[in-house]
Structures are given as C-alpha cells and as structure tokens.
Design an enzyme around this catalytic site. Structure first.
Site, short mmCIF file in Angstrom:
data_model
loop_
_atom_site.label_atom_id
_atom_site.label_comp_id
_atom_site.label_asym_id
_atom_site.label_seq_id
_atom_site.Cartn_x
_atom_site.Cartn_y
_atom_site.Cartn_z
N ASP A 44 156.34 43.54 54.80
CA ASP A 44 156.77 43.36 53.41
C ASP A 44 157.31 41.94 53.29
O ASP A 44 157.54 41.26 54.30
CB ASP A 44 157.86 44.37 53.03
CG ASP A 44 157.86 44.71 51.54
OD1 ASP A 44 157.46 43.84 50.74
OD2 ASP A 44 158.24 45.83 51.18
N ASN A 98 150.00 50.53 52.05
CA ASN A 98 150.71 51.08 50.91
C ASN A 98 151.15 50.02 49.89
O ASN A 98 151.41 50.34 48.74
CB ASN A 98 151.94 51.84 51.42
CG ASN A 98 152.94 52.15 50.34
OD1 ASN A 98 152.73 53.03 49.51
ND2 ASN A 98 154.05 51.41 50.34
N TYR A 166 145.11 47.22 37.26
CA TYR A 166 145.71 48.14 38.24
C TYR A 166 144.75 49.29 38.55
O TYR A 166 144.48 49.60 39.71
CB TYR A 166 147.03 48.68 37.70
CG TYR A 166 147.71 49.69 38.60
CD1 TYR A 166 148.50 49.28 39.66
CD2 TYR A 166 147.55 51.06 38.38
CE1 TYR A 166 149.12 50.21 40.50
CE2 TYR A 166 148.16 51.99 39.21
CZ TYR A 166 148.95 51.56 40.26
OH TYR A 166 149.55 52.48 41.09
N LYS A 170 142.81 50.37 42.05
CA LYS A 170 143.06 51.66 42.68
C LYS A 170 141.75 52.45 42.87
O LYS A 170 141.59 53.15 43.88
CB LYS A 170 144.06 52.46 41.84
CG LYS A 170 145.46 51.86 41.85
CD LYS A 170 146.02 51.85 43.26
CE LYS A 170 147.24 51.01 43.43
NZ LYS A 170 147.78 51.05 44.81
N ILE A 199 156.04 58.65 40.82
CA ILE A 199 156.97 58.79 41.93
C ILE A 199 158.16 57.87 41.65
O ILE A 199 157.98 56.74 41.19
CB ILE A 199 156.32 58.41 43.28
CG1 ILE A 199 155.04 59.22 43.53
CG2 ILE A 199 157.31 58.60 44.43
CD1 ILE A 199 155.25 60.69 43.76
N THR A 201 160.14 55.23 42.31
CA THR A 201 160.20 54.03 43.15
C THR A 201 160.61 52.86 42.27
O THR A 201 160.87 53.02 41.07
CB THR A 201 158.84 53.71 43.80
OG1 THR A 201 157.92 53.27 42.79
CG2 THR A 201 158.26 54.93 44.50
#
Length: 268
Positions: A44, A98, A166, A170, A199, A201
């Site tokens: 990261d 991820n 996006y 994906k 989710i 996040t």
C-alpha cells in the site's frame, strides 16, 4: 483436532501478499491471514494506516508482517516489492489483489480522459501487475491461490451512475481472473474473483463527484433499505472470511469462480 487450533495453523509456513492492505477489506484480510499463520506482505502507499496495520499484526502471537510502500499502478514498485517479499519471507503462496479506487464519478461525456485512465490504471493495471510479478514465485512453490477484488458494479449491477470507469475496470478484472485461472491451472495456481457490494470501508475518500453527475442520476428508493440480509453495509471482516476460505486448501478445487458477497443487494 480442535477446530480453533486447526484454523490457527491454516496458513502456517505460507506467505501472502495483500494489496490495499492499509485499511478496509485489505486490512481485514491481512489480519485474518496472519491470525491463521501466514506471513503477510502489506502492499500500500505507506502512511499511518499501513504502518498501524503492520504494528497490529506484529503484536499478534506469531504474527509476522512487513509494510511495503507500493503504488500498484507502478510496474517498477510492484516488481521490487514482490522481489523484496520473497527475499524477506522466502516465497509467495497467496496473492490478494485488492487495491482499488472509485475515482471520479461523472457522466461519460464530461469524464476527463486523465480521470478515466487513472481509474483503470489503479484498478485494472494494478491487478495485472500484482499477478504478473507474483506468478513466477507461485510457480516455484508448486501452486498457490490468487484472489482478486472486483465488485458487483459492472458485473451484476449497472446503476452506479457516473461510475463508467470504475465499472469497466471491475468487469475487466473478472475477465482477467477467468483467463488467468485457465492459463495457470496446469501450474496448480488457482485464481478466483470476489464481487463485494456495499462494504463499510474508506474507499469513498478516493471518490470525486462532478457537478454534472446529478443530470444523469435516476433516483431509486428502497424504503426498507438496500441490504436485505443486514441493517446496513457489510463489514470488511465478512469479505476477509471469504478470502481466507479461497486461499485455503478447503477451496482446492475452486478456480475461475466469480463470487458475489453483497447480502442480496444486487438482487433488488
């Protein structure tokens, strides 16, 4: 054997690379894999969150992790981080690709070309680079597991207004995962892709909405909420449990799978 003891040894002797490991799904998965015996390389941008994840794992009993300052869209930085992971931990067995961003949300005609390219560069190119540079090391181990985070957007849901870049990235990840699954099957390397819904996040921090967005939105209301299985968005830990399963020997005959984890959100 006690099930808890068995789970704690699930990934003993194995090394996992987790991208986007500083927060959200990436952090939850890194912690889960470490809890079950894996040594974890945290890829990261190195900031307080990533360093905190490293510290949290290394404080755990038998926890072992190292944070790497990686922009997954940068080929050189990804390759160097993979090589350093192998040098540090001895190899690679699990890859959780991820890392991703929502990017800029805008109507297609108003989308800046640079914004479009940035979203695809981080989400799609970043997945390709992570997998590409890990493959030789997975082959040396005689197999392994690759898990890719895609999304319900662009695959089973298309009502994310302004999310053309996006959603395209994906959908591309799913095609890439299936191609890779077949290509790598002879090497006993499994490749699966997960498609989360909402989710909890911090990915929204990477989201920019243009003023023109309101012109294309078709309002949809769910009086009882958009999460039939729960009272709100899923938790990163829900996804981490799925990642751990797909990384484990329990999923030894599963490859090329596309698994939706969204509490029935996309069925509405």
């Amino acid at each position: 054997m006690n099930e808890q003891i068995k789970d704690s040894q699930r990934f003993a002797g194995k090394t996992a690379i987790v991208t986007g490991a500083g927060s959200g799904i990436g952090k939850a998965a890194a912690v889960k894999l470490a809890q079950q015996g894996a040594k974890v390389a945290l890829f990261d941008l190195k900031d307080e969150r990533t360093e905190q994840t490293e510290q949290d794992i290394n404080k755990m009993k038998a926890g072992s992790s190292r944070a790497f300052d990686v922009d997954t869209a940068d080929p050189k930085r990804v390759e160097e981080a993979v090589l350093e992971t192998v040098k540090t931990f001895g190899g690679v067995d699990i890859v959780f690709a991820n890392a991703g961003i929502n990017g800029v949300l805008a109507p297609i005609e108003d989308m800046d070309v640079g914004d479009w390219e940035q979203t695809l560069r981080v989400n799609l190119n970043g997945t390709f680079l992570t997998v590409k540079y890990a493959i030789p090391h997975l082959k040396k181990r005689g197999g392994g597991s690759i898990i890719i985070t895609s999304s319900i957007n662009g695959n089973v849901r298309f009502s994310g207004f302004g999310m053309s870049a996006y959603s395209t990235s994906k959908a591309g990840q799913v095609a890439f995962a299936k191609m890779a699954a077949l290509e790598l099957a002879k090497f006993k390397i499994r490749v699966n892709v997960i498609c989360p819904g909402a989710i909890s996040t911090n990915i929204d921090q990477s989201t920019v909405q243009t003023d023109e967005l309101k012109e294309i939105i078709i309002p949809v209301e769910y009086p009882e909420g958009s999460q039939p299985l729960a009272d709100g968005p899923g938790k990163p830990e829900n996804v981490a449990d799925l990642v751990a399963f797909l990384a484990s020997n329990e999923a030894a005959h599963i490859t090329g799978a596309q698994i939706v984890i969204d509490g029935a959100e996309s069925l509405l």
